[in-house]
Design a protein around this motif. Structure first.
Motif, PDB file in Angstrom:
ATOM      1  N   SER A 138      18.382 -11.515  13.434  1.00 16.30           N
ATOM      2  CA  SER A 138      17.123 -12.102  12.958  1.00 16.30           C
ATOM      3  C   SER A 138      17.398 -12.909  11.693  1.00 16.30           C
ATOM      4  O   SER A 138      18.492 -12.840  11.116  1.00 16.30           O
ATOM      5  CB  SER A 138      16.125 -10.987  12.637  1.00 16.30           C
ATOM      6  N   GLN A 139      16.401 -13.634  11.229  1.00 18.13           N
ATOM      7  CA  GLN A 139      16.586 -14.405   9.996  1.00 18.13           C
ATOM      8  C   GLN A 139      16.919 -13.480   8.829  1.00 18.13           C
ATOM      9  O   GLN A 139      17.791 -13.792   8.020  1.00 18.13           O
ATOM     10  CB  GLN A 139      15.351 -15.246   9.675  1.00 18.13           C
ATOM     11  N   ALA A 140      16.251 -12.335   8.731  1.00 16.63           N
ATOM     12  CA  ALA A 140      16.542 -11.390   7.644  1.00 16.63           C
ATOM     13  C   ALA A 140      17.971 -10.883   7.752  1.00 16.63           C
ATOM     14  O   ALA A 140      18.676 -10.754   6.734  1.00 16.63           O
ATOM     15  CB  ALA A 140      15.551 -10.229   7.672  1.00 16.63           C
ATOM     16  N   GLU A 141      18.413 -10.589   8.972  1.00 19.32           N
ATOM     17  CA  GLU A 141      19.797 -10.130   9.151  1.00 19.32           C
ATOM     18  C   GLU A 141      20.788 -11.241   8.814  1.00 19.32           C
ATOM     19  O   GLU A 141      21.825 -10.982   8.197  1.00 19.32           O
ATOM     20  CB  GLU A 141      20.019  -9.645  10.585  1.00 19.32           C
TER      21      GLU A 141
ATOM     22  N   SER B  28      21.158 -11.402   5.136  1.00 20.68           N
ATOM     23  CA  SER B  28      21.991 -10.290   4.684  1.00 20.68           C
ATOM     24  C   SER B  28      23.463 -10.554   4.987  1.00 20.68           C
ATOM     25  O   SER B  28      24.339 -10.337   4.138  1.00 20.68           O
ATOM     26  CB  SER B  28      21.533  -8.992   5.352  1.00 20.68           C
TER      27      SER B  28
END
Length: 194
Positions: free
Chosen positions: A28-31, A34
């Motif tokens: 995902s974008q958050a991953e 990170s």
């Protein structure tokens, strides 16, 4: 010094997964953010950050594949249907492809070579950060890393170099290892006990 078992186990089995064996889901974008944060934690003499990232995902990868095919056909008009499909799918083999772009430039104290090695370290960190998030990864370059027309289509400036395209996704294929070099063939000892 005690061995850090999880890291030791990871490094002793780390391997690339072919991009063609990758499927959804991708990070995902958050991953991705990170993963990029972890990837940035590399040796960087002079704190120059002589590299940057370009994240390719979604349908835009299809359009880029069409542009890359045009460039390939301009060079090789009689490209077979199979190779045309390879060019069309170059950025869609994995759900996410991240370019690590070297911005190495002459500096009063930091040699260009050290800056380029920092970009290489980013590629490996990016690969390992993707694995740490549970995803398969592969570090590729291919002709698009060296062709000025392809670089332009991909958002890479003429004075920049591609350290690698990191393909990230999931896989259900069994992981097999490849032959690794024998240490006796690649290690020299200077001093100390044998």
């Amino acid at each position: 010094m005690p061995i850090q078992k999880p890291l030791f186990d990871y490094l002793s089995t780390r391997r690339s997964i072919p991009a063609l064996q990758m499927t959804e889901p991708g990070p995902s974008q958050a991953e991705i953010l990170s993963i990029l944060t972890l990837a940035s934690r590399v040796p960087d003499h002079g704190k120059l950050a002589p590299w940057r990232f370009i994240v390719y995902r979604g349908e835009e990868r299809v359009r880029l594949g069409e542009e890359l095919l045009k460039i390939a056909l301009a060079k090789t008009p009689d490209l077979s249907p199979e190779l045309r499909n390879v060019e069309l799918a170059r950025l869609t083999r994995a759900p996410v492809v991240i370019a690590v772009v070297s911005k190495a430039a002459p500096h009063v104290k930091i040699p260009v070579w050290e800056q380029e090695m920092s970009a290489g370290a980013v590629c490996l960190n990016l690969f390992m950060a993707a694995n740490a998030h549970g995803y398969a990864a592969n570090w590729l370059s291919e002709w698009i890393a060296y062709d000025d027309g392809a670089k332009g289509v991909l958002g890479i400036a003429g004075d920049e170099k591609v350290a690698g395209f990191i393909h990230i996704g999931s896989t259900s294929f069994p992981q097999t290892d490849r032959p690794r070099p024998e240490l006796s063939e690649i290690v020299s000892w200077v001093g100390g006990d044998e």
